[in-house]
Design an enzyme around this catalytic site. Structure first.
Site, PDB file in Angstrom:
ATOM      1  N   ASN A  14      41.092  29.089  26.271  1.00 59.27           N
ATOM      2  CA  ASN A  14      40.912  28.251  27.463  1.00 59.27           C
ATOM      3  C   ASN A  14      42.203  28.246  28.262  1.00 59.27           C
ATOM      4  O   ASN A  14      43.293  28.252  27.692  1.00 59.27           O
ATOM      5  CB  ASN A  14      40.600  26.808  27.024  1.00 59.27           C
TER       6      ASN A  14
ATOM      7  N   HIS B 206      44.415  25.951  30.782  1.00 62.52           N
ATOM      8  CA  HIS B 206      44.542  24.537  31.148  1.00 62.52           C
ATOM      9  C   HIS B 206      45.770  24.371  32.041  1.00 62.52           C
ATOM     10  O   HIS B 206      46.846  24.881  31.715  1.00 62.52           O
ATOM     11  CB  HIS B 206      44.684  23.687  29.884  1.00 62.52           C
TER      12      HIS B 206
ATOM     13  N   SER C  78      48.780  26.574  30.548  1.00 58.46           N
ATOM     14  CA  SER C  78      48.773  27.026  29.162  1.00 58.46           C
ATOM     15  C   SER C  78      47.460  27.723  28.863  1.00 58.46           C
ATOM     16  O   SER C  78      46.406  27.315  29.359  1.00 58.46           O
ATOM     17  CB  SER C  78      48.883  25.827  28.201  1.00 58.46           C
TER      18      SER C  78
ATOM     19  N   ASP D 195      41.664  20.196  24.543  1.00 55.49           N
ATOM     20  CA  ASP D 195      42.938  20.800  24.964  1.00 55.49           C
ATOM     21  C   ASP D 195      43.992  20.728  23.859  1.00 55.49           C
ATOM     22  O   ASP D 195      45.201  20.652  24.143  1.00 55.49           O
ATOM     23  CB  ASP D 195      43.466  20.128  26.246  1.00 55.49           C
TER      24      ASP D 195
HETATM   25  C1  GAR Z   1      42.083  26.208  37.002  1.00 58.36           C
HETATM   26  O1  GAR Z   1      43.208  25.644  37.597  1.00 58.36           O
HETATM   27  C2  GAR Z   1      42.071  25.955  35.507  1.00 58.36           C
HETATM   28  O2  GAR Z   1      43.352  25.952  34.942  1.00 58.36           O
HETATM   29  C3  GAR Z   1      41.447  24.590  35.453  1.00 58.36           C
HETATM   30  O3  GAR Z   1      40.434  24.610  36.412  1.00 58.36           O
HETATM   31  C4  GAR Z   1      40.812  25.493  37.473  1.00 58.36           C
HETATM   32  C5  GAR Z   1      39.669  26.431  37.704  1.00 58.36           C
HETATM   33  O4  GAR Z   1      39.891  27.197  38.854  1.00 58.36           O
HETATM   34  N1  GAR Z   1      40.938  24.278  34.148  1.00 58.36           N
HETATM   35  C6  GAR Z   1      40.870  23.054  33.650  1.00 58.36           C
HETATM   36  O5  GAR Z   1      41.240  22.080  34.260  1.00 58.36           O
HETATM   37  C7  GAR Z   1      40.297  22.974  32.250  1.00 58.36           C
HETATM   38  N2  GAR Z   1      40.527  21.681  31.687  1.00 58.36           N
HETATM   39  P1  GAR Z   1      39.028  28.484  39.140  1.00 58.36           P
HETATM   40  O6  GAR Z   1      37.553  28.063  39.091  1.00 58.36           O
HETATM   41  O7  GAR Z   1      39.424  28.909  40.523  1.00 58.36           O
HETATM   42  O8  GAR Z   1      39.353  29.503  38.087  1.00 58.36           O
END
Ligand code: GAR
Length: 219
Positions: free
Chosen positions: A110, A112, A139, A148
């Site tokens: 994942n 994060h 991360s 997480d």
């Molecule tokens: C990203 O910033 C990712 O790190 C985050 O969601 C966004 C997705 O963007 N993930 C989380 O918050 C998971 N807990 P994307 O749809 O443009 O890839």
């Protein structure tokens, strides 16, 4: 000829991290086959990207299931049926049920948007700013039943600047995420990164501190 590692991706949103994975593959840097992109949101941009790339998609609505476990068990049964070897959570905004996850532990990563173990959960950019942190980051970790909380594999670090607000910080972090996630997936499918005895191993040793994304990749 041996077949490429098969990857399933779950995403709830626009899918820029999925796009980064597809771009890395297109550049010849990620020798994998994407077998499924799934989402809990039928309108997710990630699904449109996958369709455009000719990758099978799946949209499941959590509201059509009696509870989280039923949803996750069905979702993971479908991921298994896709033939996936590995699963990447690329902006998948749901906690995964422990029973559904169990057969997959060690095969799910994942991304994060925080320097874990700081700021698990939501609103990570805001929380880093409110805490007055000097740096922020992203991360990639192995997914365990703890939100997480699985072993962190690699991080990208970013100094917080005076003009940063939540949106600007998120925007500045995103290009680093787009390098970090394909780099970690590359290590995983290449066998340099392994899950053994409930821990991440890198180049044959327990990974005691996360790898760091530098100018030339992971160090
Ligand atoms: C990203 O910033 C990712 O790190 C985050 O969601 C966004 C997705 O963007 N993930 C989380 O918050 C998971 N807990 P994307 O749809 O443009 O890839």
């Amino acid at each position: 000829m041996t077949s490429s590692p098969r990857i399933a991706v779950l995403a709830s949103g626009r899918g820029s991290n999925l796009a980064a994975l597809l771009a890395a593959r297109a550049r010849g840097e990620l020798p994998v086959e994407f077998v499924l992109v799934g989402s809990d949101k039928a309108g997710a941009g990630a699904l449109r990207l996958a369709e455009a790339a000719g990758i099978p998609t799946l949209a499941l609505d959590p509201r059509s299931y009696p509870d989280r476990r039923a949803f996750d068990l069905d979702l993971f049964a479908r991921i298994k049926a896709s033939g996936a070897d590995w699963l990447v959570l690329a902006g998948f905004m749901r906690v995964i049920d422990a029973e559904a996850l169990r057969p997959w532990v060690g095969r799910v990563i994942n991304i994060h948007p925080s320097l874990l173990p700081k700021y698990r959960g939501l609103h990570t950019h805001r929380r880093a700013l409110e805490a007055g942190d000097a740096e922020h980051g992203a991360s990639v970790h192995f997914v365990t039943a703890e939100l997480d909380g699985g072993p962190v594999i690699a991080q990208a670090r970013l100094p917080i600047e005076a003009g940063d607000d939540e949106q600007r910080l998120a925007q500045r972090l995103l290009p680093l995420e787009h390098r970090l996630l394909p780099a970690v997936l590359g290590l995983l499918v290449g066998g340099r990164l392994q899950w053994r005895d409930d821990a991440a191993h890198y180049a044959g040793r327990v990974l005691s501190t996360p790898l760091l994304l530098g100018a030339h990749g992971l160090e």
